[in-house]
Design an enzyme around this catalytic site. Structure first.
Site, short mmCIF file in Angstrom:
data_model
loop_
_atom_site.label_atom_id
_atom_site.label_comp_id
_atom_site.label_asym_id
_atom_site.label_seq_id
_atom_site.Cartn_x
_atom_site.Cartn_y
_atom_site.Cartn_z
N THR A 13 0.82 -1.22 0.00
CA THR A 13 0.00 0.00 0.00
C THR A 13 0.85 1.27 0.00
O THR A 13 0.31 2.37 0.05
CB THR A 13 -0.95 0.02 1.22
N SER A 38 -0.25 -6.07 3.45
CA SER A 38 0.20 -4.96 4.29
C SER A 38 -0.59 -4.98 5.59
O SER A 38 -1.58 -5.70 5.72
CB SER A 38 0.01 -3.61 3.59
N VAL A 66 4.81 -8.51 8.20
CA VAL A 66 5.93 -9.41 7.93
C VAL A 66 6.58 -9.90 9.23
O VAL A 66 7.33 -10.88 9.21
CB VAL A 66 7.00 -8.74 7.03
N ALA A 85 8.66 -5.18 -0.31
CA ALA A 85 8.80 -3.73 -0.19
C ALA A 85 8.48 -3.22 1.20
O ALA A 85 8.61 -2.02 1.46
CB ALA A 85 7.90 -3.04 -1.21
N LYS A 131 21.05 3.94 1.56
CA LYS A 131 21.52 4.05 2.94
C LYS A 131 22.08 2.75 3.49
O LYS A 131 22.66 2.73 4.57
CB LYS A 131 20.39 4.58 3.83
N THR A 195 19.15 21.29 5.16
CA THR A 195 20.07 20.64 6.11
C THR A 195 21.51 21.11 5.89
O THR A 195 22.20 21.51 6.83
CB THR A 195 20.00 19.12 5.96
#
Length: 332
Positions: A13, A38, A66, A85, A131, A195
């Site tokens: 979703t 989800s 999950v 995802a 990341k 930032t």
């Protein structure tokens, strides 16, 4: 490729999931089943207003988390393709609630891996993030662990045909919580918080992310971390593109943020190949050698010491290019 297949998307979703579902129904009208998995019933209800089970007979809405191994196992009955995802991805929230992030991003990933193996799912693609390369925040560290789990799953699948691979890409331009919608919300104030004026990020469109996952489903041998060749942008240029009349106020980087993001580190270069549109970081000690992979796919090794960094990227979006992309992709 997906006609006649039964597909499950965890975290379906979210922005990616909705774009993926839209693409599948447009491109593969004979898909057998498409399961939206989800934990948010409201988002599933809202999604069902666009893709109802009455009008799209292949779609199913399956509530679950999950973190719940038994629930994901039940959801995977009869499934042959999985897109993972689901994730907790907000960096500040992960820093403040570390074990919650670990439970979803690491333990949840392992639940998906084991359930796919038990049900002999054919193809599994997990979504990662820039990341995860040389992480300095908890979110990145959990996604690196997740990546490692999915890649290592290829070593323990035995005689099963399941192939696990990962796609790793940068900031999605119109995803929830990203900087462009944030700047759009703040421009009425006349001040945009920046930032760091030197900060850069990789940029990918939502549709390009979907296309990459579809490409991985069709081409992965199992064990790769695929990385797209995409442009970078400067945060200050994004602010200029969104609100040229706003004052930019420097507020400093948040805990766990980098000035520049990486997707391939120098250490990764010895296991990295160039596939043309994408790079692939190959597993060490996998079921194929780098030479075998290159011979099979036509890939070429990158130079030792190669790194893929948003700050040293050769492709940068200009303010005008950013403005044009925002107009095309991000609603005002």
């Amino acid at each position: 490729m997906l006609n006649g297949k039964s597909i499950l998307i965890t975290g379906a979703t979210g922005s990616f999931g909705k774009a993926f579902v839209d693409t599948v129904f447009k491109r593969y009208p004979d898909v057998k089943r498409l399961v939206v998995f989800s934990r948010d019933e409201l988002k599933q209800y809202e999604m069902s207003q666009r893709w109802s089970e009455r009008d799209y007979q292949a779609i199913r809405y399956f509530l679950g988390d999950v973190r719940d191994a038994s629930r994901i196992k039940r959801a995977l009955e009869g499934i042959d393709t999985v897109i993972h995802a689901a994730a907790l991805k907000q960096v500040p929230a992960a820093e403040y609630n570390p074990f919650e992030c670990i439970k979803t991003n690491i333990l949840g990933a392992q639940n998906v891996i084991e359930a796919c193996m038990d049900h002999q799912v054919e193809r599994v693609v997990a979504l990662s993030t820039d990341k995860a390369a040389a992480p300095i925040n908890l979110y990145g560290a959990t996604k690196l662990c997740s990546d490692k789990l999915f890649i290592a799953a290829n070593n323990i699948r035995g005689t099963r045909a399941t192939k696990y691979s990962v796609v790793r890409y940068g900031n999605v331009m119109c995803s929830r919580g990203s900087v462009i919608p944030f700047f759009q919300q703040r421009r009425a104030s006349g001040v945009l918080p920046i930032t760091d004026p030197n900060m850069t990020r990789f940029n990918i469109s939502l549709q390009d992310g979907v296309e990459m996952v579809l490409w991985a489903l069709e081409n992965a041998l199992g064990g790769e971390i695929f990385v797209p060749k995409i442009p970078s942008y400067r945060i200050a240029d994004v602010a200029e593109a969104v609100a040229p009349n706003c004052r930019q106020e420097i507020v400093g980087i948040r805990p766990g943020e980098k000035i520049h993001e990486e997707m391939i580190t120098e250490s990764d270069s010895y296991q990295t190949v160039d596939l043309g549109r994408y790079f692939a970081i190959l597993p060490s000690g996998g079921h194929y050698t780098m030479d075998q992979y290159c011979e099979s796919t036509g890939a070429k090794r990158v130079e030792p010491g190669f790194a893929y960094n948003s700050g040293t990227n050769s492709d940068f979006l200009s303010v005008e290019q950013l403005r044009r992309l925002i107009e095309e992709q991000v609603p005002n």
